[in-house]
Design a protein around this motif. Structure first.
Motif, mmCIF file in Angstrom:
data_model
loop_
_atom_site.group_PDB
_atom_site.id
_atom_site.type_symbol
_atom_site.label_atom_id
_atom_site.label_comp_id
_atom_site.label_asym_id
_atom_site.label_seq_id
_atom_site.Cartn_x
_atom_site.Cartn_y
_atom_site.Cartn_z
ATOM 1 N N ARG A 23 56.402 11.019 28.080
ATOM 2 C CA ARG A 23 55.825 11.836 26.976
ATOM 3 C C ARG A 23 56.477 13.356 26.990
ATOM 4 O O ARG A 23 56.835 13.948 25.888
ATOM 5 C CB ARG A 23 54.117 12.201 27.148
ATOM 6 C CG ARG A 23 53.463 12.903 25.730
ATOM 7 C CD ARG A 23 52.144 13.021 25.761
ATOM 8 N NE ARG A 23 51.643 13.900 26.739
ATOM 9 C CZ ARG A 23 51.112 13.616 28.083
ATOM 10 N NH1 ARG A 23 50.711 12.346 28.271
ATOM 11 N NH2 ARG A 23 50.814 14.287 29.034
ATOM 12 N N LYS A 24 56.796 13.987 28.163
ATOM 13 C CA LYS A 24 57.478 15.224 28.227
ATOM 14 C C LYS A 24 58.765 14.992 27.700
ATOM 15 O O LYS A 24 59.354 15.866 27.090
ATOM 16 C CB LYS A 24 57.294 15.683 29.689
ATOM 17 C CG LYS A 24 55.967 16.360 29.996
ATOM 18 C CD LYS A 24 56.229 16.679 31.483
ATOM 19 C CE LYS A 24 54.862 17.469 31.758
ATOM 20 N NZ LYS A 24 54.812 18.086 33.248
ATOM 21 N N GLU A 39 62.232 26.054 36.584
ATOM 22 C CA GLU A 39 61.463 26.024 35.644
ATOM 23 C C GLU A 39 61.602 26.815 34.407
ATOM 24 O O GLU A 39 61.232 26.278 33.281
ATOM 25 C CB GLU A 39 59.980 26.334 36.317
ATOM 26 C CG GLU A 39 58.808 26.266 35.622
ATOM 27 C CD GLU A 39 58.227 24.664 35.897
ATOM 28 O OE1 GLU A 39 57.787 24.117 34.842
ATOM 29 O OE2 GLU A 39 58.423 24.348 36.947
ATOM 30 N N ASN A 43 64.895 23.859 22.621
ATOM 31 C CA ASN A 43 64.806 23.543 23.985
ATOM 32 C C ASN A 43 66.280 23.206 24.437
ATOM 33 O O ASN A 43 67.294 23.088 23.828
ATOM 34 C CB ASN A 43 64.279 21.978 24.493
ATOM 35 C CG ASN A 43 62.623 22.151 24.043
ATOM 36 O OD1 ASN A 43 62.064 23.301 24.269
ATOM 37 N ND2 ASN A 43 62.001 21.316 23.753
ATOM 38 N N ASP A 103 58.936 15.011 23.968
ATOM 39 C CA ASP A 103 58.581 15.978 23.240
ATOM 40 C C ASP A 103 59.655 17.076 23.495
ATOM 41 O O ASP A 103 60.135 17.934 22.597
ATOM 42 C CB ASP A 103 57.332 16.652 23.937
ATOM 43 C CG ASP A 103 56.040 16.014 23.805
ATOM 44 O OD1 ASP A 103 56.161 15.194 22.630
ATOM 45 O OD2 ASP A 103 54.991 15.946 24.403
ATOM 46 N N HIS A 104 60.560 16.971 24.655
ATOM 47 C CA HIS A 104 61.637 17.816 24.808
ATOM 48 C C HIS A 104 62.617 17.637 23.948
ATOM 49 O O HIS A 104 63.453 18.570 23.366
ATOM 50 C CB HIS A 104 61.976 17.582 26.361
ATOM 51 C CG HIS A 104 62.955 18.661 26.666
ATOM 52 N ND1 HIS A 104 62.582 19.857 27.485
ATOM 53 C CD2 HIS A 104 64.492 18.786 26.584
ATOM 54 C CE1 HIS A 104 63.748 20.689 27.510
ATOM 55 N NE2 HIS A 104 64.760 19.898 26.927
ATOM 56 N N ASP A 134 52.237 9.615 36.812
ATOM 57 C CA ASP A 134 53.312 10.508 36.429
ATOM 58 C C ASP A 134 54.579 9.760 35.495
ATOM 59 O O ASP A 134 55.083 10.921 34.627
ATOM 60 C CB ASP A 134 54.289 10.715 37.795
ATOM 61 C CG ASP A 134 53.793 12.290 38.290
ATOM 62 O OD1 ASP A 134 52.605 12.580 38.134
ATOM 63 O OD2 ASP A 134 54.410 12.958 39.314
ATOM 64 N N ILE A 191 53.165 10.495 31.950
ATOM 65 C CA ILE A 191 53.149 11.956 31.481
ATOM 66 C C ILE A 191 54.818 12.374 31.212
ATOM 67 O O ILE A 191 54.993 13.117 30.270
ATOM 68 C CB ILE A 191 52.570 12.833 32.738
ATOM 69 C CG1 ILE A 191 51.220 12.272 33.019
ATOM 70 C CG2 ILE A 191 52.938 14.361 32.501
ATOM 71 C CD1 ILE A 191 50.395 13.049 34.118
ATOM 72 N N VAL A 192 55.686 11.871 32.316
ATOM 73 C CA VAL A 192 57.104 12.099 32.135
ATOM 74 C C VAL A 192 57.705 11.834 30.904
ATOM 75 O O VAL A 192 58.287 12.456 29.963
ATOM 76 C CB VAL A 192 57.869 11.776 33.501
ATOM 77 C CG1 VAL A 192 59.309 12.018 32.982
ATOM 78 C CG2 VAL A 192 57.327 12.757 34.426
ATOM 79 N N ILE A 238 62.012 19.122 34.230
ATOM 80 C CA ILE A 238 60.819 18.367 34.077
ATOM 81 C C ILE A 238 60.597 17.742 35.528
ATOM 82 O O ILE A 238 61.566 17.012 35.968
ATOM 83 C CB ILE A 238 60.784 16.999 32.905
ATOM 84 C CG1 ILE A 238 60.828 17.721 31.552
ATOM 85 C CG2 ILE A 238 59.427 16.143 33.066
ATOM 86 C CD1 ILE A 238 61.117 16.976 30.464
#
Length: 216
Positions: A66-67, A46, A77, A70-71, A60, A63-64, A51
């Motif tokens: 979008r993550k 983590e 990052n 963003d990453h 999921d 959500i994934v 992710i």
């Protein structure tokens, strides 16, 4: 290392991640696991920005996605590492790449991984062996021998779809690692086709055979 890039690699075992981490602290997208592996995920892994997802949860996926977007946009990052096959494959073949990694609007850096079976087979068959036993097998062998190639970064070409982009990158990785491309979805090993689907396929096959016989 540059902003807005993602690394993609063929996938044989969860130790692929450990091997590639020797170069830099990659953040990886990974299936959420139970037990001690899950504990490592929620603590140590983590911290590098990994992710997690649950394959059985349809929500999921959104959500994934979008993550991931963003990453790759975050300049601070860790570089993102994705195994687009979505499952471990026996290091003889590459199965179809999922398109998610190829529609992020960033540069894709292919990585080819090829294990030498001289001492041990690094392939993890999760249906037959727990990761604990797999890791024990690897750690009690003489050595794990592996070649890794970091290949030329690729970008989406004009008029190219994400699926075509994924296949082009899969070609590059397969050729360099000497792996055979097959038109299979890696997720098929987690689910059996329904009886109706099998019946339709059998009927279609029978009809094609009859047509060929008629032509002769």
């Amino acid at each position: 290392m540059r902003p807005k890039q993602v690394f993609v690699a063929n996938h044989t075992s969860m130790i692929d991640f450990i091997i590639l981490e020797q170069m830099t602290a990659f953040a990886v997208i990974m299936q959420k696991h139970p037990g001690w592996v899950g504990l490592l995920q929620s603590t140590i892994l983590e911290s590098v920005g990994c992710i997690w997802f649950n394959r059985s949860e349809a929500k999921d996926r959104e959500i994934v996605a979008r993550k991931l977007r963003d990453h790759v946009q975050g300049t601070d990052n860790n570089p993102l590492l994705i195994f687009p096959e979505g499952t471990c494959v026996n290091n003889h073949y590459t199965v179809m790449f999922k398109k998610g990694a190829f529609e992020l609007g960033c540069t894709v850096c292919p990585v080819a991984i090829k294990y030498n079976k001289i001492f041990v087979d690094a392939f993890w068959n999760s249906r037959k062996q727990s990761f604990t036993m797999h890791l024990l097998q690897l750690m009690t062998s003489w050595a794990v021998v592996c070649d890794v190639w970091y290949l030329e970064p690729q970008t989406l070409r004009p008029g190219e779809t994400a699926i075509e982009f994924a296949e082009r990158v899969r070609d590059i990785i397969s050729v360099r690692a000497g792996l055979k491309k097959v038109p299979w979805d890696g997720y098929l090993k987690y689910s059996r086709p329904s009886p109706k689907h099998r019946e339709r396929k059998q009927q279609s096959f029978a009809e094609s055979v009859l047509r060929r016989l008629d032509e002769k």
